[in-house]
Scaffold this motif. Structure first.
Motif, PDB file in Angstrom:
ATOM      1  N   UNK A 249       3.100   3.606  10.526  1.00  0.00           N
ATOM      2  CA  UNK A 249       2.919   3.787   9.396  1.00  0.00           C
ATOM      3  C   UNK A 249       3.387   3.108   7.754  1.00  0.00           C
ATOM      4  N   UNK A 250       4.454   2.479   8.174  1.00  0.00           N
ATOM      5  CA  UNK A 250       4.720   1.047   7.200  1.00  0.00           C
ATOM      6  C   UNK A 250       5.156  -0.274   8.752  1.00  0.00           C
ATOM      7  N   UNK A 251       3.973  -1.316   7.889  1.00  0.00           N
ATOM      8  CA  UNK A 251       3.497  -2.565   8.720  1.00  0.00           C
ATOM      9  C   UNK A 251       5.211  -3.385   8.698  1.00  0.00           C
ATOM     10  N   UNK A 252       5.275  -3.067   7.473  1.00  0.00           N
ATOM     11  CA  UNK A 252       6.504  -4.115   6.813  1.00  0.00           C
ATOM     12  C   UNK A 252       7.846  -3.875   7.694  1.00  0.00           C
ATOM     13  N   UNK A 253       8.530  -4.932   8.399  1.00  0.00           N
ATOM     14  CA  UNK A 253       9.954  -4.178   9.186  1.00  0.00           C
ATOM     15  C   UNK A 253      11.065  -4.242   8.483  1.00  0.00           C
ATOM     16  N   UNK A 254      11.382  -6.368   7.994  1.00  0.00           N
ATOM     17  CA  UNK A 254      12.060  -6.707   6.988  1.00  0.00           C
ATOM     18  C   UNK A 254      11.236  -8.169   6.402  1.00  0.00           C
TER      19      UNK A 254
END
Lengths: 155, 112
Positions: A99-104
Motif C-alpha cells: 500500500x505504501x511503495x516506499x520502504x526506506x
C-alpha cells in the motif's frame, strides 16, 4: 398516497437497508494504511519528474523466491568511488504492490567510504523490488528484480 | 528519551585500523506495526508503530540518515559501511511515529 409514489418509497427503503449493513461491514473491512502511495507517484516524488536510467552500476541482491514475505533481505550496492566530488547521495528501496511503495530512503555521505546498504523488508505478495539511486551529479539510476512470495507478510 | 529498547551496534571486522572501511550494522527490537494488521484473538486493529528516522553520527558528524516507512520487517537491521577516522564514538539515534526516541552508542577504538 398514489400507487406510483408508494413503489418509489419502497425502492428507497430497499436501497437504504441494502446500504446500511454494507457500511457497517466497511468499518470491519481491511483498513487503508496511513501512508498510501503508488509506485509511480513515489518515483516521481523522489526524482522530481526525471526519468531514471537502468544501469549495471547498481546491484540489487534479493532472493528470487521468498518463502516468508515478512522477512525479505535486500542488499543494494553501487559502484562508486565515494569521493567528495563523486559519491552516492541517496539509495531508495521501493516495492511495487504494497500500500505504501516506499520502504526506506538512505542518505549517504562520502564518510561512508562504500556505497552499500542492506535491510529486511515486508512484502504483501509477489512483486518487484526496486532500488533507485541518486548520484551527487543529479543523475538517477534504477535496478529492479521480481520476488516471488509464497506467504504474504503484510499486516 | 523514553524507555530503552534492546538494540545493538555491530562492527565487522572486530579489529580494525585507522582509515579502514568497516561494516556497521544497527539492530533494534521494535514491533514495526503497519497499522493494517489485526490481533488474532481480539480482532482489533493494531495501531501503527514504526520507526520514522534513523541517524548515524560519528564524533559529532552525521554519516548517514534514513527516512523509514512502515514496510520494514519486525526488529529491523540497518547495515552500511563507514570509514574509521580516529578514536571516538558512534551514536545511532532513532525516532518512532509515536514520538519515541532512543539512542545507542559504541566506542570506536582503532588499533595498530
Amino acid at each position: 398516497m398514489q400507487r406510483r409514489d408508494f413503489f418509489k418509497k419502497l425502492g428507497t427503503v430497499a436501497v437504504v437497508t441494502a446500504v446500511v449493513p454494507a457500511m457497517s461491514f466497511a468499518g470491519n473491512a481491511k483498513p487503508v494504511g496511513p501512508n498510501k502511495m503508488d509506485f509511480k507517484t513515489a518515483v516521481n516524488a523522489i526524482t522530481g519528474g526525471k526519468t531514471p536510467q537502468k544501469s549495471n552500476k547498481v546491484k540489487l541482491k534479493t532472493p528470487e523466491i521468498a518463502e516468508n514475505g515478512a522477512v525479505v533481505p535486500v542488499t543494494v550496492s553501487v559502484d562508486s568511488p565515494m569521493t567528495d566530488t563523486d559519491y552516492v547521495k541517496a539509495i531508495h528501496i521501493l516495492d511495487g504492490k504494497n500500500s505504501n511503495a516506499r520502504c526506506i530512503d538512505v542518505f549517504l555521505t562520502p564518510a561512508n567510504g562504500k556505497a552499500m546498504f542492506s535491510t529486511r523488508i515486508k512484502l504483501g505478495g509477489t512483486q518487484d523490488v526496486t532500488a533507485l539511486v541518486e548520484l551527487s551529479n543529479g543523475e538517477f539510476l534504477i535496478a529492479s528484480q521480481s520476488v516471488k512470495v509464497t506467504i504474504g507478510g503484510c499486516g | 528519551m523514553s524507555k530503552a529498547r534492546k538494540s545493538l551496534i555491530k562492527i565487522k571486522p572486530k579489529r580494525y585500523k585507522d582509515g579502514e572501511i568497516v561494516k556497521v550494522s544497527f539492530m533494534v527490537m521494535h514491533p514495526m506495526a503497519t497499522g493494517m494488521g489485526r490481533d488474532k484473538k481480539t480482532k482489533k486493529i493494531i495501531p501503527a508503530k514504526y520507526i520514522n528516522s534513523v541517524k548515524f553520527v560519528y564524533n559529532g558528524k552525521e554519516i548517514t540518515h534514513m527516512t523509514v516507512w512502515e514496510s520494514l520487517s519486525v526488529n529491523p537491521v540497518f547495515t552500511t559501511y563507514m570509514k574509521i577516522n580516529g578514536k571516538g564514538k558512534l551514536t545511532v539515534t532513532y525516532t518512532d511515529n509515536t514520538g519515541e526516541m532512543n539512542e545507542k552508542t559504541k566506542k570506536i577504538k582503532p588499533r595498530g
